[in-house]
Design an enzyme around this catalytic site. Sequence first.
Site, PDB file in Angstrom:
ATOM      1  N   GLY A  70      42.732  -2.436   9.649  1.00 35.24           N
ATOM      2  CA  GLY A  70      43.216  -3.718  10.959  1.00 35.24           C
ATOM      3  C   GLY A  70      41.682  -3.365  11.756  1.00 35.24           C
ATOM      4  O   GLY A  70      41.166  -4.942  11.774  1.00 35.24           O
ATOM      5  N   ASN A 150      51.518  -8.373  17.706  1.00 31.79           N
ATOM      6  CA  ASN A 150      52.093  -6.843  17.802  1.00 31.79           C
ATOM      7  C   ASN A 150      53.012  -6.568  18.983  1.00 31.79           C
ATOM      8  O   ASN A 150      53.703  -5.445  18.627  1.00 31.79           O
ATOM      9  CB  ASN A 150      50.832  -6.008  18.174  1.00 31.79           C
ATOM     10  CG  ASN A 150      49.894  -6.426  19.097  1.00 31.79           C
ATOM     11  OD1 ASN A 150      49.101  -7.665  18.981  1.00 31.79           O
ATOM     12  ND2 ASN A 150      49.788  -5.428  20.393  1.00 31.79           N
ATOM     13  N   THR A 236      32.003   5.004  -0.233  1.00 32.62           N
ATOM     14  CA  THR A 236      32.756   5.234  -1.658  1.00 32.62           C
ATOM     15  C   THR A 236      34.267   5.389  -1.144  1.00 32.62           C
ATOM     16  O   THR A 236      34.956   5.088  -0.830  1.00 32.62           O
ATOM     17  CB  THR A 236      32.216   6.645  -2.067  1.00 32.62           C
ATOM     18  OG1 THR A 236      31.816   7.215  -1.851  1.00 32.62           O
ATOM     19  CG2 THR A 236      33.125   7.572  -3.189  1.00 32.62           C
ATOM     20  N   CYS A 325      49.839   1.441  22.607  1.00 35.16           N
ATOM     21  CA  CYS A 325      48.850   1.904  23.572  1.00 35.16           C
ATOM     22  C   CYS A 325      48.029   2.047  25.308  1.00 35.16           C
ATOM     23  O   CYS A 325      47.597   2.209  25.750  1.00 35.16           O
ATOM     24  CB  CYS A 325      46.987   0.885  22.972  1.00 35.16           C
ATOM     25  SG  CYS A 325      47.225  -0.220  22.323  1.00 35.16           S
TER      26      CYS A 325
HETATM   27  N1  PLP Z   1      45.596  -5.994  14.775  1.00 33.94           N
HETATM   28  C1  PLP Z   1      46.878  -5.443  15.380  1.00 33.94           C
HETATM   29  C2  PLP Z   1      47.350  -6.921  15.347  1.00 33.94           C
HETATM   30  C3  PLP Z   1      47.880  -4.069  15.363  1.00 33.94           C
HETATM   31  O1  PLP Z   1      48.795  -4.341  15.605  1.00 33.94           O
HETATM   32  C4  PLP Z   1      46.875  -2.722  14.992  1.00 33.94           C
HETATM   33  C5  PLP Z   1      47.496  -2.190  14.915  1.00 33.94           C
HETATM   34  O2  PLP Z   1      47.955  -1.486  16.052  1.00 33.94           O
HETATM   35  C6  PLP Z   1      45.463  -3.499  14.522  1.00 33.94           C
HETATM   36  C7  PLP Z   1      44.782  -4.645  14.476  1.00 33.94           C
HETATM   37  C8  PLP Z   1      44.455  -2.198  14.301  1.00 33.94           C
HETATM   38  O3  PLP Z   1      45.118  -2.171  12.895  1.00 33.94           O
HETATM   39  P1  PLP Z   1      44.418  -0.008  12.395  1.00 33.94           P
HETATM   40  O4  PLP Z   1      45.073   0.710  13.192  1.00 33.94           O
HETATM   41  O5  PLP Z   1      44.684  -0.191  11.355  1.00 33.94           O
HETATM   42  O6  PLP Z   1      43.328  -0.677  12.895  1.00 33.94           O
END
Ligand code: PLP
Length: 384
Positions: A70, A150, A236, A325
Amino acid sequence: MSVYLDNNATTPVDPAALKAMLPYFTEHFHNPSGAYAASKTAAAAVGKARGQVAQLLHCKPSEVVFTSGGTESDITAIDSALNCYRAKNHVVTCSTEHPAVLEPLATRSRFGVEVTTVGVTPGGQIDLDQLRAAVRPGKTALVSVMWANNETGVINPVHEIAEIAASAGAFFHSDAVQAVGKIPTNLPASGIHYASVSAHKLHGPKGIGALFVSEKARFFPALEGGGQESGRRSGTENVPGIVGLGTAAAIAFQHLQDHPTDPVATLRDHLVSSLQTNLTGVHLNGDPAHITPNTASVRFDGCDAAGLLLLLDRAGVACSAGSACHTGSAKPSGILTAMGIPAAGARTTLRLSLSRFTTAADIDLAITAITSSVEKMRSLRPSS
Ligand code: PLP
């Protein structure tokens, strides 16, 4: 027995996805770019997975670019729009975005990109009037607004956002990491140009994701080099990861097809209503009409979430206070304060996030553990 209610942080890999991945570490380890027959097996697996992800997103396989997850997808979309429109240096985003969007934008604002951050309604959705006022025709390169949040699970009105972005001639990027696999996500019908996907949020492995790049959008690669992914993302290919993502996407697609009413939402609703029956002062954050089926962000009046997490951990329940986090940080969640929830209320919030692997027995155990932990914390308050 332990109960895992932190699926918005990460999900367990579906055993079928793991099984599909394993041969690509060993007998089919080959580089998909090789000229020999064994490489064709690896290349075919990547092609199959691209089709599976495309099916979940209702898009063409050629619109799927595999990334490392992400975070990379978000930053690639942002820089792609800015690089394609060198004359436009304005980006509009939202106050409740993930740091994977807000932090790169903050960095780019130090190098001349103008960023406007739009607020949200008390229910947690982007304020569309503010968004209309923020976009600048001829100036705004990108509108970046997440599909689902999230922490709260609040789902944004992506069709309306797409119309507003289009009215200003801007590209629309949506961080769809918390939406894909949980709710139907028809990308071409949504008006979105770029959408971020992360495998580990939908029972695939960590370190692999995808960026949907609409055939209507221009694209500028973030990673250049060997020219993999049709020149859109060099490096890759992570073949086992891609196979895991593809399999997880196929299973999620089937789950959505088979369950127009998600059983995960039934369990989540039972969890919240039972806590509200057992305890006073229990409030759901966000508009319940627009929340992903698996998420409940809940305030427990008079209970510090950090203390509650410790008690729950001892009772065998894993969840988080705000997003993962933010756990351990004394700062209240910026997402909740942006919704107008006072800092003191934000500090009493637990994020409970389920998955299709969560059972009714898990929820019963969680109801008992949360009820007794909240009662214990409240009994220890100096005022009581
Ligand atoms: N965006 C959102 C809304 C997320 O919840 C997260 C992960 O917590 C991310 C981006 C980041 O994704 P990744 O852990 O695959 O880098």
